[in-house]
Design a protein around this motif. Structure first.
Motif, PDB file in Angstrom:
ATOM      1  N   VAL A 136       1.194   6.618 -14.982  1.00 39.75           N
ATOM      2  CA  VAL A 136       0.124   5.923 -16.179  1.00 39.75           C
ATOM      3  C   VAL A 136      -1.204   5.910 -15.813  1.00 39.75           C
ATOM      4  O   VAL A 136      -2.304   6.202 -16.511  1.00 39.75           O
ATOM      5  N   TYR A 137      -1.482   5.521 -14.453  1.00 40.33           N
ATOM      6  CA  TYR A 137      -2.797   5.385 -14.061  1.00 40.33           C
ATOM      7  C   TYR A 137      -3.231   6.770 -13.145  1.00 40.33           C
ATOM      8  O   TYR A 137      -3.188   6.657 -12.099  1.00 40.33           O
ATOM      9  N   LYS A 138      -3.973   7.623 -13.765  1.00 45.51           N
ATOM     10  CA  LYS A 138      -4.476   8.736 -13.185  1.00 45.51           C
ATOM     11  C   LYS A 138      -5.675   8.475 -12.303  1.00 45.51           C
ATOM     12  O   LYS A 138      -6.499   7.594 -12.721  1.00 45.51           O
ATOM     13  N   ARG A 139      -5.598   8.626 -10.918  1.00 49.44           N
ATOM     14  CA  ARG A 139      -6.494   8.570 -10.188  1.00 49.44           C
ATOM     15  C   ARG A 139      -6.670   9.740  -9.138  1.00 49.44           C
ATOM     16  O   ARG A 139      -5.746  10.626  -8.851  1.00 49.44           O
ATOM     17  N   GLN A 140      -7.816   9.633  -8.454  1.00 46.51           N
ATOM     18  CA  GLN A 140      -8.195  10.775  -7.267  1.00 46.51           C
ATOM     19  C   GLN A 140      -8.845   9.959  -6.477  1.00 46.51           C
ATOM     20  O   GLN A 140      -9.488   9.127  -6.492  1.00 46.51           O
ATOM     21  N   ALA A 171     -17.070  10.021   6.946  1.00 47.93           N
ATOM     22  CA  ALA A 171     -17.220  10.482   5.797  1.00 47.93           C
ATOM     23  C   ALA A 171     -16.989   9.470   4.689  1.00 47.93           C
ATOM     24  O   ALA A 171     -16.700   8.275   5.019  1.00 47.93           O
ATOM     25  N   SER A 172     -17.505   9.487   3.478  1.00 49.18           N
ATOM     26  CA  SER A 172     -17.299   8.734   2.315  1.00 49.18           C
ATOM     27  C   SER A 172     -16.093   9.148   1.506  1.00 49.18           C
ATOM     28  O   SER A 172     -15.881  10.294   1.107  1.00 49.18           O
ATOM     29  N   VAL A 173     -15.195   8.360   1.185  1.00 50.26           N
ATOM     30  CA  VAL A 173     -13.998   8.598   0.481  1.00 50.26           C
ATOM     31  C   VAL A 173     -14.368   7.956  -1.015  1.00 50.26           C
ATOM     32  O   VAL A 173     -14.536   6.695  -1.029  1.00 50.26           O
ATOM     33  N   ILE A 174     -14.162   8.994  -1.916  1.00 53.09           N
ATOM     34  CA  ILE A 174     -14.341   8.552  -3.469  1.00 53.09           C
ATOM     35  C   ILE A 174     -12.991   8.209  -4.088  1.00 53.09           C
ATOM     36  O   ILE A 174     -12.345   9.125  -3.988  1.00 53.09           O
ATOM     37  N   ILE A 175     -12.930   7.153  -4.839  1.00 56.89           N
ATOM     38  CA  ILE A 175     -11.939   6.853  -5.756  1.00 56.89           C
ATOM     39  C   ILE A 175     -12.313   7.077  -7.038  1.00 56.89           C
ATOM     40  O   ILE A 175     -13.405   6.102  -7.585  1.00 56.89           O
ATOM     41  N   ASN A 176     -11.800   7.685  -7.946  1.00 57.04           N
ATOM     42  CA  ASN A 176     -11.939   7.929  -9.420  1.00 57.04           C
ATOM     43  C   ASN A 176     -10.520   7.574 -10.305  1.00 57.04           C
ATOM     44  O   ASN A 176      -9.488   7.952  -9.740  1.00 57.04           O
ATOM     45  N   ALA A 177     -10.566   6.882 -11.288  1.00 57.47           N
ATOM     46  CA  ALA A 177      -9.300   6.628 -12.038  1.00 57.47           C
ATOM     47  C   ALA A 177      -9.710   6.618 -13.594  1.00 57.47           C
ATOM     48  O   ALA A 177     -10.869   6.260 -13.971  1.00 57.47           O
ATOM     49  N   THR A 178      -8.749   6.763 -14.279  1.00 57.16           N
ATOM     50  CA  THR A 178      -8.934   6.811 -15.625  1.00 57.16           C
ATOM     51  C   THR A 178      -9.103   5.339 -16.265  1.00 57.16           C
ATOM     52  O   THR A 178      -9.560   5.106 -17.462  1.00 57.16           O
ATOM     53  N   GLU A 179      -8.790   4.349 -15.521  1.00 58.21           N
ATOM     54  CA  GLU A 179      -8.546   2.915 -16.007  1.00 58.21           C
ATOM     55  C   GLU A 179      -9.824   2.288 -15.172  1.00 58.21           C
ATOM     56  O   GLU A 179     -10.093   2.561 -13.983  1.00 58.21           O
ATOM     57  N   LYS A 180     -10.188   1.124 -15.628  1.00 58.78           N
ATOM     58  CA  LYS A 180     -11.413   0.261 -14.744  1.00 58.78           C
ATOM     59  C   LYS A 180     -10.793  -0.254 -13.217  1.00 58.78           C
ATOM     60  O   LYS A 180      -9.561  -0.903 -13.372  1.00 58.78           O
ATOM     61  N   ILE A 181     -11.393   0.026 -12.274  1.00 58.67           N
ATOM     62  CA  ILE A 181     -10.742  -0.661 -11.102  1.00 58.67           C
ATOM     63  C   ILE A 181     -11.474  -1.972 -10.637  1.00 58.67           C
ATOM     64  O   ILE A 181     -12.675  -2.016 -10.710  1.00 58.67           O
ATOM     65  N   GLU A 182     -10.433  -2.984 -10.370  1.00 59.04           N
ATOM     66  CA  GLU A 182     -11.000  -4.281 -10.233  1.00 59.04           C
ATOM     67  C   GLU A 182     -11.287  -4.356  -8.717  1.00 59.04           C
ATOM     68  O   GLU A 182     -12.352  -5.238  -8.357  1.00 59.04           O
ATOM     69  N   LYS A 183     -10.173  -3.961  -7.990  1.00 60.18           N
ATOM     70  CA  LYS A 183     -10.716  -4.193  -6.650  1.00 60.18           C
ATOM     71  C   LYS A 183      -9.528  -3.355  -5.747  1.00 60.18           C
ATOM     72  O   LYS A 183      -8.955  -2.563  -6.160  1.00 60.18           O
ATOM     73  N   ILE A 184     -10.127  -2.948  -4.630  1.00 62.98           N
ATOM     74  CA  ILE A 184      -9.634  -1.756  -3.813  1.00 62.98           C
ATOM     75  C   ILE A 184      -9.533  -2.813  -2.350  1.00 62.98           C
ATOM     76  O   ILE A 184     -10.446  -3.152  -1.842  1.00 62.98           O
ATOM     77  N   ILE A 211      -4.964  -0.134  -4.819  1.00 63.16           N
ATOM     78  CA  ILE A 211      -5.982  -0.048  -6.106  1.00 63.16           C
ATOM     79  C   ILE A 211      -5.337  -1.299  -7.030  1.00 63.16           C
ATOM     80  O   ILE A 211      -4.229  -0.918  -7.556  1.00 63.16           O
ATOM     81  N   GLN A 212      -6.309  -2.338  -7.410  1.00 57.90           N
ATOM     82  CA  GLN A 212      -5.985  -3.183  -8.635  1.00 57.90           C
ATOM     83  C   GLN A 212      -6.746  -2.772  -9.897  1.00 57.90           C
ATOM     84  O   GLN A 212      -7.886  -2.765  -9.702  1.00 57.90           O
ATOM     85  N   PHE A 213      -6.181  -2.490 -10.727  1.00 57.73           N
ATOM     86  CA  PHE A 213      -6.831  -2.398 -12.136  1.00 57.73           C
ATOM     87  C   PHE A 213      -7.133  -3.644 -12.896  1.00 57.73           C
ATOM     88  O   PHE A 213      -6.694  -4.598 -12.480  1.00 57.73           O
ATOM     89  N   SER A 214      -8.118  -3.369 -13.820  1.00 56.46           N
ATOM     90  CA  SER A 214      -8.498  -4.858 -14.527  1.00 56.46           C
ATOM     91  C   SER A 214      -7.403  -5.371 -15.279  1.00 56.46           C
ATOM     92  O   SER A 214      -7.472  -6.526 -15.828  1.00 56.46           O
ATOM     93  N   ASP A 215      -6.550  -4.774 -15.506  1.00 54.60           N
ATOM     94  CA  ASP A 215      -5.211  -5.431 -16.200  1.00 54.60           C
ATOM     95  C   ASP A 215      -4.268  -6.080 -15.556  1.00 54.60           C
ATOM     96  O   ASP A 215      -3.264  -6.550 -15.942  1.00 54.60           O
ATOM     97  N   GLY A 216      -4.441  -5.890 -13.873  1.00 56.19           N
ATOM     98  CA  GLY A 216      -3.730  -6.464 -12.873  1.00 56.19           C
ATOM     99  C   GLY A 216      -2.809  -5.517 -12.455  1.00 56.19           C
ATOM    100  O   GLY A 216      -2.016  -6.207 -11.303  1.00 56.19           O
ATOM    101  N   ARG A 217      -2.507  -4.592 -12.718  1.00 59.45           N
ATOM    102  CA  ARG A 217      -1.530  -3.607 -12.422  1.00 59.45           C
ATOM    103  C   ARG A 217      -2.143  -3.043 -11.005  1.00 59.45           C
ATOM    104  O   ARG A 217      -3.330  -2.709 -10.748  1.00 59.45           O
ATOM    105  N   LYS A 218      -1.182  -2.844 -10.141  1.00 60.39           N
ATOM    106  CA  LYS A 218      -1.692  -2.162  -8.718  1.00 60.39           C
ATOM    107  C   LYS A 218      -0.918  -0.980  -8.265  1.00 60.39           C
ATOM    108  O   LYS A 218       0.330  -0.785  -8.910  1.00 60.39           O
ATOM    109  N   VAL A 219      -1.550  -0.054  -7.673  1.00 60.87           N
ATOM    110  CA  VAL A 219      -0.930   1.342  -7.208  1.00 60.87           C
ATOM    111  C   VAL A 219      -1.323   1.149  -5.839  1.00 60.87           C
ATOM    112  O   VAL A 219      -2.308   0.692  -5.380  1.00 60.87           O
ATOM    113  N   GLY A 220      -0.611   2.011  -5.019  1.00 64.27           N
ATOM    114  CA  GLY A 220      -0.922   2.363  -3.600  1.00 64.27           C
ATOM    115  C   GLY A 220      -1.228   3.698  -3.303  1.00 64.27           C
ATOM    116  O   GLY A 220      -0.514   4.751  -3.903  1.00 64.27           O
TER     117      GLY A 220
END
Length: 85
Positions: free
Chosen positions: A11-15, A25-38, A70-79
């Motif tokens: 559901v939440y596409k992320r890179q 190095a710097s690790v970049i996190i991109n997602a299709t949904e708004k990220i609230e917290k990492i 990764i916690q998204f603005s709607d409260g859902r989380k993925v790892g």
């Protein structure tokens, strides 16, 4: 489609790149949904970072495996796994 049989990763596409990453190095996190917290959790289960920044600087992290929660603005989380070399 948010059917129960699909994982949040579908559901939440992320890179997250680069992964594995070299120390310094710097690790970049991109997602299709708004990220609230990492949050970054080390192999011992200790939270080593909590941020709203989608760029993780690895220079202060020990080599090893981490879980990136990764916690998204709607409260859902993925790892995701992150490896620092």
């Amino acid at each position: 489609d948010r059917s129960p049989s699909r994982g949040l990763g579908d559901v939440y596409k992320r890179q997250m790149y680069p992964n594995p990453a070299n120390s310094g190095a710097s690790v970049i996190i991109n997602a299709t949904e708004k990220i609230e917290k990492i949050e970054l959790i080390n192999i011992l289960g200790t939270k080593v970072l909590s941020t709203t920044n989608t760029t993780i600087l690895t220079s202060d992290l020990a080599k090893g495996m981490y879980i990136v929660n990764i916690q998204f603005s709607d409260g859902r989380k993925v790892g995701n796994k992150l490896i620092i070399q």
